[in-house]
Design an enzyme around this catalytic site. Structure first.
Site, short mmCIF file in Angstrom:
data_model
loop_
_atom_site.label_atom_id
_atom_site.label_comp_id
_atom_site.label_asym_id
_atom_site.label_seq_id
_atom_site.Cartn_x
_atom_site.Cartn_y
_atom_site.Cartn_z
CE LYS A 172 -3.84 -0.67 2.38
NZ LYS A 172 -4.52 -0.90 3.68
NE ARG A 226 -5.25 3.37 3.67
CZ ARG A 226 -5.19 3.66 2.37
NH1 ARG A 226 -4.48 4.72 1.96
NH2 ARG A 226 -5.80 2.91 1.48
N GLY A 269 -6.51 -10.57 8.48
CA GLY A 269 -6.23 -10.58 9.91
C GLY A 269 -5.51 -9.33 10.40
CG MET A 271 -5.89 -2.26 13.20
SD MET A 271 -5.06 -0.84 13.91
CE MET A 271 -5.22 0.34 12.58
NE ARG A 323 -6.01 -4.00 -3.61
CZ ARG A 323 -6.62 -4.28 -2.48
NH1 ARG A 323 -6.00 -4.92 -1.54
NH2 ARG A 323 -7.85 -3.90 -2.25
CG HIS A 337 -12.15 -45.08 -8.41
ND1 HIS A 337 -13.35 -44.94 -9.07
CD2 HIS A 337 -11.38 -45.89 -9.18
CE1 HIS A 337 -13.30 -45.66 -10.18
NE2 HIS A 337 -12.12 -46.25 -10.26
CB SER A 372 7.37 -43.01 -20.46
OG SER A 372 6.29 -42.21 -20.06
CB CYS A 421 3.19 -40.74 -19.20
SG CYS A 421 3.63 -42.26 -18.34
CE1 TYR A 461 6.28 -38.21 -23.27
CE2 TYR A 461 8.30 -38.59 -24.51
CZ TYR A 461 7.24 -39.08 -23.76
OH TYR A 461 7.15 -40.41 -23.48
P1 ADP Z 1 -7.95 -2.18 3.16
O1 ADP Z 1 -6.59 -2.74 3.08
O2 ADP Z 1 -8.88 -2.92 4.03
O3 ADP Z 1 -8.51 -1.83 1.82
P2 ADP Z 1 -7.52 0.65 3.38
O4 ADP Z 1 -6.70 1.39 4.34
O5 ADP Z 1 -7.01 0.61 2.01
O6 ADP Z 1 -7.77 -0.80 3.96
O7 ADP Z 1 -8.92 1.29 3.28
C1 ADP Z 1 -10.06 1.24 4.02
C2 ADP Z 1 -11.00 2.22 3.38
O8 ADP Z 1 -10.73 3.53 3.86
C3 ADP Z 1 -10.87 2.30 1.87
O9 ADP Z 1 -12.10 2.50 1.28
C4 ADP Z 1 -9.99 3.51 1.67
O10 ADP Z 1 -10.18 4.10 0.44
C5 ADP Z 1 -10.46 4.41 2.80
N1 ADP Z 1 -9.44 5.35 3.21
C6 ADP Z 1 -8.20 5.06 3.66
N2 ADP Z 1 -7.51 6.17 3.92
C7 ADP Z 1 -8.32 7.21 3.64
C8 ADP Z 1 -8.16 8.63 3.68
N3 ADP Z 1 -7.03 9.18 4.06
N4 ADP Z 1 -9.20 9.38 3.28
C9 ADP Z 1 -10.37 8.79 2.89
N5 ADP Z 1 -10.57 7.48 2.83
C10 ADP Z 1 -9.55 6.69 3.19
MG MG Z 2 -7.74 -0.73 0.55
#
Ligand code: ADP
Ligand code: MG
Ligand code: MG
Length: 888
Positions: A31, A100, A109, A111, A344, A460, A768, A835, A855
């Site tokens: 990210k 994030r 899993g 945050m 991504r 089977h 083979s 084979c 092959y």
């Molecule tokens: P995930 O990995 O679960 O997608 P993200 O951090 O990418 O987590 O995003 C969670 C949501 O919050 C997404 O919809 C993202 O676009 C939104 N978001 C994250 N940062 C901001 C920000 N600075 N302003 C507005 N929306 C945000």
């Molecule tokens: Mg996201």
């Protein structure tokens, strides 16, 4: 100065400049790297910074964050303030941020993102005044307290949701943001009170405390159970750690000219080159994916917010060109202005993968090699089998294991005879059994698909269905099959013989009723991709085909010969089975000869058709292999019936059945051992092969038979069998006054054969590798019994993969390598192929390429997969894969 301590811990991005790049995924996470790169290339991204993932382990080990980090975070925060002209914690014009998580590989899993961090009772008023939208400010505050409470303080989500739902109902509104202002204020108060009572701590009002609490929580989330399990499963190192992204908030909930959404640069299911995605107006972050409101298709944004839509399209094009692949993007529109928040690589279906790769070649974005390199071979599976029309209405019954891909519809039948009877009349039937055994073979041949309540991916039913390229779902445990009553029940619903069902062997799902299917075709982009792969690859690709129909299918998919033609499969049906049984029960050699004389023309005709289908490409024919009891019935009643049919005493037949019974048939009287005891069987098969070959040659056709001796352990067995074959060949050539070239070789499927390969290769012209049996005999595991413990082995991590699905390179593979080297030492031009079922598995194909085999051979539907995997093996050897290899 140098060393780790001089590396920055914090990487800022904003105002068109970034300290990080896309190449720094290891430090910034996926990210963070994406945000930095987007900023640098001029995409509108709100300013922010990324804390290096190295801090994660440091924190987890010491439970402390270094002073140096605090200083760098605060400095970066000031830079965000400067870029936005807002101030963190400011009562008049507050800066809010999101926090994030994000590691180099995305994983579940971790945050969840916290939005609107920096709000408290003072800053919320500033936000309300500044935006002239108190509703928005309090909705944001409400979200923040809720997220922080559930994520950082780890409180259950439900009480928060319940409270909101109750308020919405009371006021008759659908969206939280439409609650009356006083109500929103009350909700915030109640949320904070709930945090105090349930977490036993006051909600932090100081923005910097909020920030550090959230940063620590991101690091802590690296070690949640789910994250740890996921890493174990996918071989992701625990030491990698996650980065933390702190990004200035942009607001999608400022009104109907604002919104948030996700979009792909191309349609991920069809590959069509058009913006694809969903959005919500007056919404924030997770609203789109959480399912709380139903998002709108992106195409409708065009008329609602045309400027933002056009900007999104422009950004989408730039990102795709820049990253040279389809992007999966997150965006927010704040009062008509677009901001990008993530990009991504976009996941895609097999259909989309092929179309996108080819169109990107046409657009000059990637080379043909890159197109070939980037498609995961197994994704082609989806293109090779009929699939359920995505527009059809489906009535799901249950799901089992996706044991053999493809979709099929048919009426259900519960035994093989009934299946054969109806199937021969052209009716589409699906064979449903508790589980199948070799006696069900004739029913499986005519069925459109097989569904079993028990058994795993190597049962089977699964193995035979995959070999036949038929859909199969195994282990549908919710199914209660009553074979006597000719019905099954599932979840209280009853489906009886004659009722229609639809199965999707690619997903394992079973549906009630008949559904529209889409047929596969090797044409268009798919065909082009295959042609590019063919130009690159070194390995030849052959097909395992037992019948002329399979041979034709193999050719259609581009097979360059047959690597394994199992002759016994010609004897399992109808008249052929009768003649075979007659041969087995014959009292003496003369009786056996009489029965064999009936089989000869049948085999000859089959071989002729197969040779013709292969148009001069080599055809490897394996002489009779399975233990003879497989051709006889097991149950006393069936034995009695057969005896009557054959006109012999039932006791005599029963005695033969008993005699042929073996404690361990896998290691018993089978393979070349049969031909050693009954050389007349070998002679008959050889005659059928060479007479058919001569017929083709007489008509000026080209033909290249390769006769293969199965289950050889010692060169002496090989020598004896080969003598029989040669003698017949010479006799036939003399009778017909024509000669055809042919090769004599052996299967390598016993460890003894592998370790004495030098001796074998002095007499055998080709090897083979029968890796199914070689795996069984090397591991000492009978595949039919493996289901009892292999799943446990996988679960306990004793083995990493089922050795019957993925070649065990360290063990079985070492024998293969040894046999390859020893064999080539005796005979430098020894022809080598594989084979076993592994011959269609991409990793094994890479291994075979590496060993310099000639092959690989696999079932018809895997031929295109093998062609692609073989090309990727060549590219990998050239070192051109790394940059472009598909990342999933
Ligand atoms: P995930 O990995 O679960 O997608 P993200 O951090 O990418 O987590 O995003 C969670 C949501 O919050 C997404 O919809 C993202 O676009 C939104 N978001 C994250 N940062 C901001 C920000 N600075 N302003 C507005 N929306 C945000
Ligand atoms: Mg996201
Ligand atoms: Mg074998």
């Amino acid at each position: 100065m140098s060393g780790p301590y001089t590396q920055p811990l914090v990487y800022f991005f904003g105002q068109g400049r970034a300290e990080g790049t896309a190449a720094m995924k290891d430090v910034l996470g996926g990210k963070g790297a994406g945000l930095a790169e987007m900023t640098t290339i001029g995409i509108p991204v709100p300013p922010g910074f990324t804390i290096a993932s190295t801090m994660c382990l440091h924190y987890l080990e010491t439970q402390q964050l270094p002073k140096r980090l605090q200083a760098q975070v605060e400095a970066a925060l000031h830079r965000i303030e400067a870029a936005t002209s807002k101030h963190f914690g400011d009562g008049a014009n507050p800066l809010l941020v999101s926090v994030r998580s994000g590691a180099a590989v995305s994983m579940p899993g971790m945050m969840e993102t916290i939005l609107n961090l920096g709000l408290n009772d003072v800053t919320v008023e500033g936000l309300a005044r500044q935006s002239r939208n108190p509703q928005f400010a309090w909705d944001s505050y409400r979200r923040f307290v809720q997220m922080y409470g559930t994520v950082v303080f780890d409180l259950p989500k439900k009480p928060f949701d319940d409270l909101l739902e109750e308020r919405r109902e009371r006021h008759g509104v659908e969206r939280d943001i439409d609650l009356p202002l006083d109500e929103l204020r009350a909700v915030v108060r109640e949320f904070k009170a709930r945090v105090r009572t349930d977490a036993g701590r006051d909600f932090p009002d100081e923005p910097l405390d909020q920030l550090w609490g959230a940063i620590a929580a991101v690091f802590e989330s690296w070690n949640t159970r789910r994250a740890i399990d996921y890493r174990k499963l996918h071989d992701i190192p625990d030491a990698m750690g996650t980065a933390v992204n702190v990004v200035a908030m942009v607001y999608g909930n400022l009104g109907e000219d604002s919104g948030t959404g996700v979009a792909f640069t191309r349609d991920p299911s069809t590959g069509e080159a058009c913006l694809y995605g969903e959005y919500l107006l007056n919404a924030q972050g997770e609203d789109v994916v959480s399912g709380s409101r139903t998002p709108l298709p992106i195409s409708t944004l065009k008329s609602r917010l045309p400027a933002a839509y056009n900007e999104l399209q422009r950004v989408s094009r730039i990102l795709e060109r820049h990253f040279r692949d389809v992007q999966d993007m997150e965006f927010t529109i704040e009062r008509g202005t677009l901001y990008m928040l993530q990009t991504r690589r976009g996941q895609r279906s097999g259909h989309a993968a092929v179309r996108i790769a080819c169109e990107m070649v046409d657009e000059g974005v990637i080379s043909q090699e890159e197109a070939v390199a980037r498609i995961p071979p197994n994704d082609l599976n989806q293109l090779l089998h009929p699939m359920i029309d995505p527009h059809s209405h489906l009535d799901l019954l249950t799901a089992g294991l996706p044991a053999s891909p493809g979709a099929a519809c048919g009426t259900v039948v519960f035994d093989a005879d009934r299946a054969e009877q109806l199937g021969r009349n052209g009716q589409a039937v699906i064979l449903v059994r508790r589980e199948t055994s070799p006696e069900d073979f004739h029913g499986m041949v005519v069925a459109k698909a097989v569904l079993t309540a028990r058994g795993g991916m190597t049962s089977h039913a699964a193995v035979v269905a995959r070999g036949m390229g038929k859909p199969c779902i195994a282990g549908a445990t919710a199914l209660h099959v009553d074979e006597e009553a000719r019905s099954f029940t599932v979840d209280g619903r009853r489906i009886a013989e004659g009722d229609w069902i639809t199965v999707d062997g690619s997903s394992g799902r079973v549906f009630a009723g008949q559904t529209a299917l889409i047929a596969p075709a090797l044409s268009g982009n798919f065909l082009r991709l295959m042609q590019w792969a063919d130009r690159i690859r070194q390995l030849r690709v052959r097909v395992n085909a037992d019948t002329p129909a399979d041979a034709h299918r193999g050719r259609d998919f581009g097979a360059e010969g047959i690597g394994l033609c199992r002759t016994e499969h010609m004897f399992f049906e109808g008249d052929r089975l009768s003649a075979m049984r007659e041969m087995i029960v014959a009292r003496d050699a003369a009786g056996r000869q009489r029965a064999l004389a009936k089989l000869l023309p049948i085999q000859r005709t089959d071989f002729e058709a197969i040779f013709r289908a292969m148009e001069g490409h080599p055809v490897t024919i394996r002489l009779l292999d399975p233990p003879l009891h497989e051709f006889l019935p097991k149950e006393r009643a069936e034995v009695d019936a057969l005896a009557k049919e054959m006109g012999i005493p039932a006791d005599e037949l029963q005695r033969i059945v008993d005699q042929l019974q073996e404690v361990n048939p896998m290691l018993g009287l089978r393979g070349c051992r049969l031909g050693i005891l009954y050389p007349e069987i070998t002679a008959m098969q050889a005659r059928a092969i060479f007479e058919a070959a001569c017929t083709i040659a007489e008509r000026k056709g080209s033909v290249l038979p390769e006769v293969m001796i199965p289950l050889t352990a010692t060169v002496v067995e090989f020598r004896r069998q080969v003598a029989v074959v040669r003698e017949v060949a010479e006799a036939v050539f003399a009778e017909r006054a024509i000669k055809v070239p042919y090769l004599l070789g052996t299967m390598i499927e016993l460890p003894r054969a592998a370790v004495t390969a030098d001796e074998l290769a002095r007499e055998a012209q080709f090897f083979s590798f029968g890796t199914n049996d070689l795996t069984q005999t090397t591991w000492g595991i009978s595949r039919d019994d493996a289901a009892k413990f292999l799943p446990q082995y996988l679960e306990q991590g004793i083995i990493e993969a089922d050795p019957f699905e993925v070649l065990d390179q360290a063990g079985v593979g070492r024998l293969v390598r040894m046999a390859t080297e020893l064999g080539r030492r005796s005979r430098p031009d020894l022809k080598l192929g594989i084979c076993g079922e592994h011959g269609g598995e991409p990793a094994t194909i890479g291994f075979c390429d590496h060993l310099g085999m000639n092959y690989v051979s696999c079932s018809p539907f895997r031929v295109p997969i093998a062609r692609l995997a073989a090309a990727q093996a060549t590219l990998a050897a050239r070192g051109t894969m790394d940059r472009t290899r598909a990342t999933v």
